[in-house]
Design an enzyme around this catalytic site. Structure first.
Site: not given
Ligand code: ATP
Ligand code: MG
Length: 569
Positions: A37, A266, A276
């Site tokens: 995102e 994760r 984020k």
């Molecule tokens: P946040 O919770 O920090 O906002 P998010 O998961 O919402 O992070 P996205 O931009 O939706 O952020 O993530 C894009 C991809 O990266 C998703 O497929 C997510 O599963 C993966 N991702 C995000 N954080 C991690 C992590 N700590 N370990 C592994 N994969 C991750």
């Molecule tokens: Mg997300």
């Protein structure tokens, strides 16, 4: 990439894909996606997902990986993030299939499918507010309550939904929900939201839409539209999988590729926050100097700190892909960069806290250019010349007037070697009126020059010091970085009495940045470019900062030569 593919560790996802290929699932087609995102910069957690999703398309012949921006919430998204995300993925060494994709490209199709669900009696407009709906959700063990709007006619639903799209209603006044099962033991199937009203300009679609699809609704359908075969996500989405499949059951056509969701754990790192939202808070409140502050766990921060793409890829590989959640020690990340830079970073001399050293028996005005090996770990790295003269700088902490036998550095009456140069002996020191040492005097052994082949050049002394020639040295600013948080779990601590969460910023390490002005570095460093990595001998790894110029050298410390936190635990 130069890694040997056959050495890639097998994990449950790679095994599963190998099995799928054997059984000719999807006709042997493999298409993955990475779906960020664009509401912030990518962090080291994302790097794990990037290395998996893009790594797979490099390992399996004919496979590809889409980059899809999951841009479904205009309130938080921005073009700046889109650009930064693309840069970071490419910097890590990966490429996506074709052009980057955007969920917003599919808004029209998603809308059409929502209309189809309404017509089939599988979706309805709910006029209640989000908190009223939440109150009817029930609990995992007690069923929810059906909305009073659940059984509206198809016609009324269609008219209201169109009105939502056209912006006739206020934000928060209505939502579109799937009509599934308010008593299902999986809460995600209790009539989940498909659309909410958001009246904000979108970075791609402008003011065209007043409704935006929810993650669960947009995600699986976008996978389906693109022909994704394997939708890999983190384990918190495991409970969403039945909903992912329910939508596909309603919409997917026979004969088309049906994506399958698989979850992996994760990445969690100690001493680090990775949400984020919290990283944005650090940026907005000026706790750090932007998303690429070298203390941030963002990919751009790690890059500016001196991490190499390879070190991050190696780290991701070491962490591996599993089902079970755990917390990885941040020292593993630090180890990965140390290991890579040890092989590649040229050794140079820099003095961070300089004190003058005068060689009394060395000729005034003379300069010798001495040979210095660039990297003993890399035989192709060659050597360079470093200037030596009567007045040098050494590290203030490398001299004591007198010291015990464990002090292997310079003291009065004892000998040490100057790296790549001569053996010297401490003779005297000059002090100011407060008793601070301002200058050290020594004598040198002219026959002891390193590499000169004399018997004296082989002579063993207890210590070796780094140094720079005072006349030739270049001034530099050095940013010493340390971990941003001094607590292992900064965002998971609770007050033992009130049981309330403690603000993660309570655990900021006050010593995470120390700026040193007036450091002295060897003149060869003037000729390098921003982004070059070095080992400052005896001190650690450093990178020339992106704002550095040849008249204003700025270095950032990447890591020390050893793990300085290991002993603190
Ligand atoms: P946040 O919770 O920090 O906002 P998010 O998961 O919402 O992070 P996205 O931009 O939706 O952020 O993530 C894009 C991809 O990266 C998703 O497929 C997510 O599963 C993966 N991702 C995000 N954080 C991690 C992590 N700590 N370990 C592994 N994969 C991750
Ligand atoms: Mg997300």
């Amino acid at each position: 990439m130069e890694e040997n593919k056959s050495e890639k560790r097998m994990d449950f996802i790679r095994e599963k894909i190998t099995e799928e290929l054997k059984s000719d699932k999807n006709g042997g087609k493999l298409l993955f996606r990475f779906p960020p995102e664009p509401n912030g910069y990518l962090h080291i957690g994302h790097a794990k997902s990037i290395c998996l999703n893009f790594g797979l398309s490099q390992e399996f012949q004919g496979a590809g990986t889409n980059l899809r921006f999951d841009d479904t919430n205009p309130a938080k998204e921005d073009q700046e993030y889109v650009d930064a995300i693309k840069e970071d993925i490419q910097w890590l060494g990966f490429n996506w299939e074709g052009e980057p994709k955007f969920t917003s490209d599919y808004f029209e199709q998603l809308y059409a499918w929502a209309v189809q669900l309404i017509k089939e009696g599988k979706a309805y407009v709910d006029d209640q507010k989000a908190d009223e709906i939440a109150a009817q959700k029930g609990t995992p063990t007690t069923p929810g309550t059906e909305s009073p709007f659940r059984n509206r006619s198809v016609e009324e639903n269609l008219e209201l939904f169109e009105g939502m799209r056209e912006g006739k209603f206020d934000e928060g006044s209505r939502v579109l929900r799937a009509k599934i099962d308010m008593a299902n033991s999986n809460m995600h199937l209790r009539d989940p939201f498909l659309y909410r009203i958001i009246k904000k300009s979108h970075h791609k679609t402008g003011d065209k839409w007043s409704i935006y699809p929810m993650y669960d609704w947009a995600h699986g359908q976008s996978d389906y539209i693109e022909g994704i075969t394997n939708s890999l996500c983190t384990t918190e989405f495991e409970v969403h999988r039945p909903l992912y499949n329910w939508f596909l059951d309603q919409l997917a056509e026979k004969g088309k590729i049906r994506p399958e969701q698989t979850e992996f754990s994760r990445l969690n790192l100690n001493y680090t926050v990775m949400s984020k939202r919290k990283l944005l808070q650090l940026v907005e409140e000026g706790v750090v100097n932007g998303w690429d502050d070298p203390r941030m766990p963002t990919i751009s921060g790690l890059r500016r700190r001196g991490y190499t793409p390879k070190s991050i890829r190696n780290f991701a590989e070491k962490v591996g892909i599993t089902k079970r959640d755990n917390v990885i020690d941040v020292s593993l990340l630090e180890f990965a960069v140390r290991e890579d830079l040890n092989k590649t970073a040229p050794r140079v001399m820099a003095v961070l806290d300089p004190i003058k050293l005068v060689i009394d028996n060395y000729e005034e005005g003379k300069t010798e250019w001495l040979e210095a090996e660039n990297n003993p770990e890399d035989e192709n790295s060659g050597s360079r010349q470093v200037p030596f003269s009567k007045e040098l700088y050494i590290e203030r902490e490398d001299f004591k007037e007198s010291a015990n036998r464990k002090f292997f550095r310079l003291t009065l009456g004892k000998e040490v070697r100057l790296k790549n140069a001569y053996i010297i002996k401490g003779e005297s020191c000059v002090k100011d009126e407060d008793g601070n040492i301002t200058e050290i005097h020594c004598t040198y052994d002219p026959l002891s020059r390193s590499g000169s082949g004399t018997e004296e050049s082989q002579r063993k002394v207890k210590g070796t010091l780094h140094w720079v020639s005072a006349e030739h040295a270049v001034d530099a600013k050095v940013n010493l970085y340390d971990r941003l948080f001094s607590d292992e779990a900064p965002d998971a601590r609770k007050d033992p009495e009130t049981k309330e969460s403690i603000d993660f910023k309570t655990f900021l390490n006050p010593e995470s940045l120390q700026v040193l002005e007036g450091c002295k570095v060897e003149p060869s460093l003037k000729e390098n470019k921003a982004g070059d990595n070095f080992q400052f001998q005896r001190l650690g790894y450093f990178i020339l900062d992106k704002e550095s110029t040849s008249d204003n050298l700025i270095f950032n410390k990447t890591v020390g030569l050893k793990d300085s936190w290991a002993k603190k635990k």
